[in-house]
Design a protein around this motif. Structure first.
Motif, PDB file in Angstrom:
ATOM      1  N   GLN A 129     -13.729  55.675  64.546  1.00 56.17           N
ATOM      2  CA  GLN A 129     -13.487  55.237  63.166  1.00 56.17           C
ATOM      3  C   GLN A 129     -14.795  54.946  62.422  1.00 56.17           C
ATOM      4  O   GLN A 129     -15.048  53.833  61.967  1.00 56.17           O
ATOM      5  CB  GLN A 129     -12.562  54.025  63.151  1.00 56.17           C
ATOM      6  CG  GLN A 129     -11.169  54.332  63.683  1.00 56.17           C
ATOM      7  CD  GLN A 129     -10.184  53.204  63.494  1.00 56.17           C
ATOM      8  OE1 GLN A 129     -10.564  52.037  63.437  1.00 56.17           O
ATOM      9  NE2 GLN A 129      -8.907  53.526  63.395  1.00 56.17           N
ATOM     10  N   PRO A 131     -17.127  55.129  59.293  1.00 55.97           N
ATOM     11  CA  PRO A 131     -16.967  55.287  57.837  1.00 55.97           C
ATOM     12  C   PRO A 131     -17.651  56.550  57.336  1.00 55.97           C
ATOM     13  O   PRO A 131     -18.625  57.026  57.923  1.00 55.97           O
ATOM     14  CB  PRO A 131     -17.636  54.028  57.275  1.00 55.97           C
ATOM     15  CG  PRO A 131     -17.647  53.048  58.400  1.00 55.97           C
ATOM     16  CD  PRO A 131     -17.792  53.862  59.642  1.00 55.97           C
ATOM     17  N   TYR A 132     -17.135  57.080  56.251  1.00 53.80           N
ATOM     18  CA  TYR A 132     -17.716  58.302  55.687  1.00 53.80           C
ATOM     19  C   TYR A 132     -19.204  58.152  55.400  1.00 53.80           C
ATOM     20  O   TYR A 132     -19.995  59.069  55.629  1.00 53.80           O
ATOM     21  CB  TYR A 132     -16.993  58.690  54.395  1.00 53.80           C
ATOM     22  CG  TYR A 132     -15.660  59.374  54.601  1.00 53.80           C
ATOM     23  CD1 TYR A 132     -15.579  60.584  55.286  1.00 53.80           C
ATOM     24  CD2 TYR A 132     -14.485  58.817  54.109  1.00 53.80           C
ATOM     25  CE1 TYR A 132     -14.358  61.224  55.470  1.00 53.80           C
ATOM     26  CE2 TYR A 132     -13.260  59.445  54.286  1.00 53.80           C
ATOM     27  CZ  TYR A 132     -13.207  60.648  54.968  1.00 53.80           C
ATOM     28  OH  TYR A 132     -11.996  61.269  55.155  1.00 53.80           O
ATOM     29  N   GLU A 133     -19.596  56.979  54.896  1.00 50.00           N
ATOM     30  CA  GLU A 133     -21.003  56.813  54.511  1.00 50.00           C
ATOM     31  C   GLU A 133     -21.936  56.837  55.718  1.00 50.00           C
ATOM     32  O   GLU A 133     -23.133  57.097  55.570  1.00 50.00           O
ATOM     33  CB  GLU A 133     -21.204  55.521  53.715  1.00 50.00           C
ATOM     34  CG  GLU A 133     -20.874  54.248  54.471  1.00 50.00           C
ATOM     35  CD  GLU A 133     -19.446  53.793  54.276  1.00 50.00           C
ATOM     36  OE1 GLU A 133     -19.171  52.602  54.502  1.00 50.00           O
ATOM     37  OE2 GLU A 133     -18.591  54.640  53.893  1.00 50.00           O
ATOM     38  N   SER A 135     -21.273  58.809  58.391  1.00 50.18           N
ATOM     39  CA  SER A 135     -20.911  60.015  59.133  1.00 50.18           C
ATOM     40  C   SER A 135     -21.831  61.184  58.807  1.00 50.18           C
ATOM     41  O   SER A 135     -22.334  61.308  57.691  1.00 50.18           O
ATOM     42  CB  SER A 135     -19.465  60.422  58.821  1.00 50.18           C
ATOM     43  OG  SER A 135     -18.553  59.437  59.237  1.00 50.18           O
ATOM     44  N   ASP A 307      -5.754  55.130  58.681  1.00 46.32           N
ATOM     45  CA  ASP A 307      -7.104  55.061  59.231  1.00 46.32           C
ATOM     46  C   ASP A 307      -7.531  56.400  59.840  1.00 46.32           C
ATOM     47  O   ASP A 307      -8.465  56.465  60.623  1.00 46.32           O
ATOM     48  CB  ASP A 307      -7.222  53.938  60.274  1.00 46.32           C
ATOM     49  CG  ASP A 307      -6.289  54.137  61.455  1.00 46.32           C
ATOM     50  OD1 ASP A 307      -5.514  55.109  61.458  1.00 46.32           O
ATOM     51  OD2 ASP A 307      -6.338  53.306  62.392  1.00 46.32           O
ATOM     52  N   LYS A 309      -8.966  60.176  58.958  1.00 48.95           N
ATOM     53  CA  LYS A 309      -9.679  60.893  57.902  1.00 48.95           C
ATOM     54  C   LYS A 309      -8.825  62.061  57.411  1.00 48.95           C
ATOM     55  O   LYS A 309      -8.405  62.919  58.181  1.00 48.95           O
ATOM     56  CB  LYS A 309     -11.029  61.399  58.408  1.00 48.95           C
ATOM     57  CG  LYS A 309     -12.059  60.287  58.610  1.00 48.95           C
ATOM     58  CD  LYS A 309     -13.403  60.847  59.063  1.00 48.95           C
ATOM     59  CE  LYS A 309     -14.492  59.794  59.018  1.00 48.95           C
ATOM     60  NZ  LYS A 309     -14.279  58.711  60.000  1.00 48.95           N
ATOM     61  N   VAL A 329      -9.436  50.882  54.021  1.00 52.59           N
ATOM     62  CA  VAL A 329     -10.190  51.895  54.763  1.00 52.59           C
ATOM     63  C   VAL A 329     -10.271  53.130  53.888  1.00 52.59           C
ATOM     64  O   VAL A 329      -9.250  53.666  53.463  1.00 52.59           O
ATOM     65  CB  VAL A 329      -9.504  52.242  56.102  1.00 52.59           C
ATOM     66  CG1 VAL A 329     -10.273  53.348  56.814  1.00 52.59           C
ATOM     67  CG2 VAL A 329      -9.402  51.012  56.992  1.00 52.59           C
ATOM     68  N   ARG A 330     -11.477  53.566  53.611  1.00 52.04           N
ATOM     69  CA  ARG A 330     -11.665  54.742  52.757  1.00 52.04           C
ATOM     70  C   ARG A 330     -11.472  55.989  53.634  1.00 52.04           C
ATOM     71  O   ARG A 330     -12.427  56.558  54.148  1.00 52.04           O
ATOM     72  CB  ARG A 330     -13.062  54.714  52.123  1.00 52.04           C
ATOM     73  CG  ARG A 330     -13.237  55.705  50.993  1.00 52.04           C
ATOM     74  CD  ARG A 330     -14.503  55.482  50.216  1.00 52.04           C
ATOM     75  NE  ARG A 330     -15.706  55.588  51.008  1.00 52.04           N
ATOM     76  CZ  ARG A 330     -16.878  56.020  50.540  1.00 52.04           C
ATOM     77  NH1 ARG A 330     -17.003  56.368  49.283  1.00 52.04           N
ATOM     78  NH2 ARG A 330     -17.932  56.070  51.320  1.00 52.04           N
ATOM     79  N   ASN A 331     -10.211  56.417  53.772  1.00 50.32           N
ATOM     80  CA  ASN A 331      -9.925  57.526  54.687  1.00 50.32           C
ATOM     81  C   ASN A 331      -9.763  58.866  53.993  1.00 50.32           C
ATOM     82  O   ASN A 331      -9.717  59.909  54.660  1.00 50.32           O
ATOM     83  CB  ASN A 331      -8.666  57.226  55.506  1.00 50.32           C
ATOM     84  CG  ASN A 331      -7.396  57.278  54.681  1.00 50.32           C
ATOM     85  OD1 ASN A 331      -7.341  56.738  53.573  1.00 50.32           O
ATOM     86  ND2 ASN A 331      -6.368  57.923  55.202  1.00 50.32           N
ATOM     87  N   GLY A 369     -14.218  59.385  49.988  1.00 50.17           N
ATOM     88  CA  GLY A 369     -15.456  60.003  50.413  1.00 50.17           C
ATOM     89  C   GLY A 369     -15.656  61.354  49.745  1.00 50.17           C
ATOM     90  O   GLY A 369     -14.745  61.923  49.145  1.00 50.17           O
ATOM     91  N   SER A 504     -21.829  52.806  50.600  1.00 51.82           N
ATOM     92  CA  SER A 504     -20.371  52.913  50.579  1.00 51.82           C
ATOM     93  C   SER A 504     -19.804  53.097  49.176  1.00 51.82           C
ATOM     94  O   SER A 504     -18.596  53.307  49.025  1.00 51.82           O
ATOM     95  CB  SER A 504     -19.743  51.661  51.204  1.00 51.82           C
ATOM     96  OG  SER A 504     -20.131  50.503  50.484  1.00 51.82           O
TER      97      SER A 504
END
Length: 631
Positions: A129, A131-133, A135, A307, A309, A329-331, A369, A504
């Motif tokens: 899990q 976060p996009y930022e 990844s 949660d 992506k 959660v920014r999924n 994201g 983020s």
């Protein structure tokens, strides 16, 4: 002669569709079939022999669904299909598919559904899990990633072979692999060949005959058997080996994201069920959805997937989130070509591209994201982007008519391979520039496998049917182009070490922390002033480390990214740092990563043509009432 075991039929349940083993040992079979034909089930003994044919009765029909319950059936002894009239139908809900284990071989007589379900010990598996930022995605084709003889793995072209490359991916510091379709699909297709002459084939009576040739659908973007891992991507057991691969990635803190292509005829309920199944059964971390009429709003609202992506071209955010709501959660993430083409045009020095490039580098919405990429499976590879002006798809057998004619590429003066040293040096610098633009942009960068060591596809921008060295990664290039691979690793490490490069939420260009500096500022020949001319191809970007995430123990550094995509050197002003600090150059795409201290009195730098330089602050700011300290 062995007796055939008696199987008793009773009325079944319409849902779930497919094959379901009940707690009492019975089996429920259900499928959507036509009403005006005889329909039923074909049971194929695993030990060979003719299939057993069990017809659905009229009382087994509910709407368009036929269903039956079988008692006395030993599920481990049979594979199965449905039939409707003369048509044999492989269960679209099958968890395994038999008959396509050998890549590129003709299926005979047909695919069969497999009912086998084995227990798997996930041990202490947990999804990372990330976060996009934080990844960094790495897009690859499971077969092509390790199929080449140079890959050095035991199980070439398989899930197990990919797992063998985890140490390499760890050294690259990517956080997630995004896999092109790994669900079962029939890769061998019959296509009409192009006429190479004016004499069409004829039968014995002299009538024209439509010729067809077998062709490999290497990518797999077609309707498939969405619940079954692709058998030819395994050594023996696709279900077991895929789960083992996911577990191995998770153990190293990396995620597994799958691409799914759904054509229009796949209904919404089926799509939702597919995604839920892979998340539950295979512990995947995300899906990249492709196709039209995808129920992205329903997927985004599903409580089970909040949660996970979910990546698509775009989402109806106003329907998903109330006005002003920020998800826990920014999924959700958008993945589109705009970044790719805007950055490519800026990279090659087109007019009026600077402001659009700067906007793409900053784009990072709080609700979702953004996946950024310079190259992908489709289009030129990074090495080809700087080596070809035109696509060269002749090997596809379509007279070079396929593929996108517009690539926003530049061959640096010579089309294709060359030995000219100056051209090769320029190409390498442009490749370095491209990766710098990608990795110093907010959002989530996605690399295409092989770009990090200069893999070429020989100018083919649509290698969808190339199951050969055009698409297979040549691992010898990791040594031949080791300097570029090392540069890629250094660039990723620099991004990951400094949160100012991966925040983020979108930077505002404002001093909302009241620290004397905005979070991001633009500079030109004069500090704090960016030239607005459409001919301008250079800019300085300053990231203020005081806006780093608050969970860090200390502030990040200041960074100044000097970009010049003009072919001539350009001067850029350096903004003043807080007292006690100075600029130090840490990256230069004209050469290797360097550590050269800059004179604090110098107020500008001259950036060579088609070059990016990165400066980092060093020293400690002088605080009021405190003595100055150096790092």
């Amino acid at each position: 002669m062995k007796e055939t075991k008696e199987i008793r039929m009773e009325k079944g349940k319409p849902y779930p569709l497919g094959w379901t083993e009940n707690a009492d040992g019975s089996v429920n079979l259900a499928a959507v079939l036509e009403r005006n034909k005889e329909c039923g089930v074909l049971l194929y003994p695993r030990r060979g022999g003719a299939p057993r044919r069990l017809a659905f009765r009229e009382e087994d029909r509910i709407g368009k669904i036929c269903c039956m319950k079988l008692i006395g059936l030993d599920a481990q002894e049979y594979e199965y299909n449905f039939y409707c009239g003369e048509e044999v139908i492989t269960d679209p809900k099958a968890r395994r598919i038999c008959g396509n284990e050998k890549w590129g071989k003709k299926i005979s007589p047909s695919l069969r559904s497999d009912s086998t379900e084995d227990a798997f010990d996930w041990k202490n598996d947990r999804r990372p899990q990330i976060p996009y930022e934080n990844s960094i995605f790495y897009q690859l084709h499971v077969r092509g990633f390790t199929k080449h003889t140079s890959s050095g793995v035991t199980a070439k072209g398989t899930f197990a072979g990919l797992a063998e490359k985890i140490p390499y991916l760890k050294s690259l510091q990517v956080t997630a692999v995004e896999l092109m379709p790994v669900y079962e699909f029939t890769e061998l297709e019959a296509v009409k060949p192009l006429r190479q002459n004016a004499y069409p084939a004829k039968d014995q009576e002299g009538n024209p005959v439509e010729e067809t040739l077998p062709r490999i659908n290497y990518w797999g973007f077609k309707k498939g058997y969405y619940f079954a891992p692709k058998a030819s991507y395994s050594v023996k057991d696709p279900v077991l080996e895929f789960k083992e691969m996911v577990r191995a990635f998770h153990a190293e803190g990396m995620e597994v994201i799958l691409q799914f292509y759904f054509p229009k005829e796949i209904n919404r309920e089926m799509i939702l069920e597919v995604i839920r199944y892979w998340v539950c059964e295979y512990h995947i971390d995300g899906v990249h959805l492709m196709g039209e009429q995808i129920p992205v709003g329903i997927l985004a609202a599903d409580p089970m997937l909040t949660d996970t992506k979910l990546i698509y071209y775009g989402f109806p955010y106003e329907e998903i989130y109330p006005v002003g709501q920020v998800p826990d959660v920014r999924n959700l993430a958008e993945c589109r070509d705009e970044f790719q083409y805007d950055m490519r045009r800026f990279l090659k020095g087109d007019e009026d591209t600077l402001h659009q490039a700067l906007r793409r580098m900053r784009c990072n919405p709080v609700q979702n994201g953004v996946i950024n990429y310079i190259t992908s499976y489709e289009g030129f590879s990074l090495a080809d982007l700087v080596s070809y002006d035109r696509k060269h798809n002749e090997a596809n057998g379509e007279d070079n008519q396929d593929g996108n004619p517009y690539n926003a590429s530049w061959n640096c003066g010579v089309e294709g391979p060359t030995r000219k040293r100056t051209i090769l040096q320029l190409r390498k610098r442009q490749m370095k520039n491209a990766l710098a633009l990608l990795l110093f942009s907010q959002g989530t960068p996605m690399l295409t496998a092989g770009d990090e060591f200069g893999q070429s596809r020989e100018g083919n921008n649509n290698p969808y049917c190339q199951d050969n060295e055009i698409s297979w990664l040549n691992w010898k290039l990791t040594e031949k182009n080791k300097d570029f691979l090392d540069y890629t690793k250094e660039l990723i490490a620099l991004r990951k070490a400094h949160p100012v490069f991966h925040q983020s939420r979108e930077l505002t260009l404002m001093d909302y922390a009241a620290c004397g500096y905005p979070d991001l500022s633009y500079h030109g020949k004069d500090a704090w002033r960016l030239m607005a001319d459409r001919l301008n191809r250079e800019a300085g970007l300053m990231y203020c480390g005081r806006y780093a995430p608050k969970d860090r123990a200390q502030e990040d550094d200041f960074f100044y990214i000097a970009m010049n995509m003009h072919w001539e050197p350009q001067r850029l002003a350096l903004p003043d740092l807080p007292a006690g600090m100075r600029w130090e150059k840490v990256l230069d795409t004209q050469g290797d990563v360097v550590e050269t201290q800059a004179d604090p009195l110098i107020k500008s730098i001259t950036v060579p043509g088609r070059c990016i330089q990165v400066l980092e602050s060093t020293g400690n700011p002088v605080r009021k009432g405190k003595k100055r300290k150096e790092k």
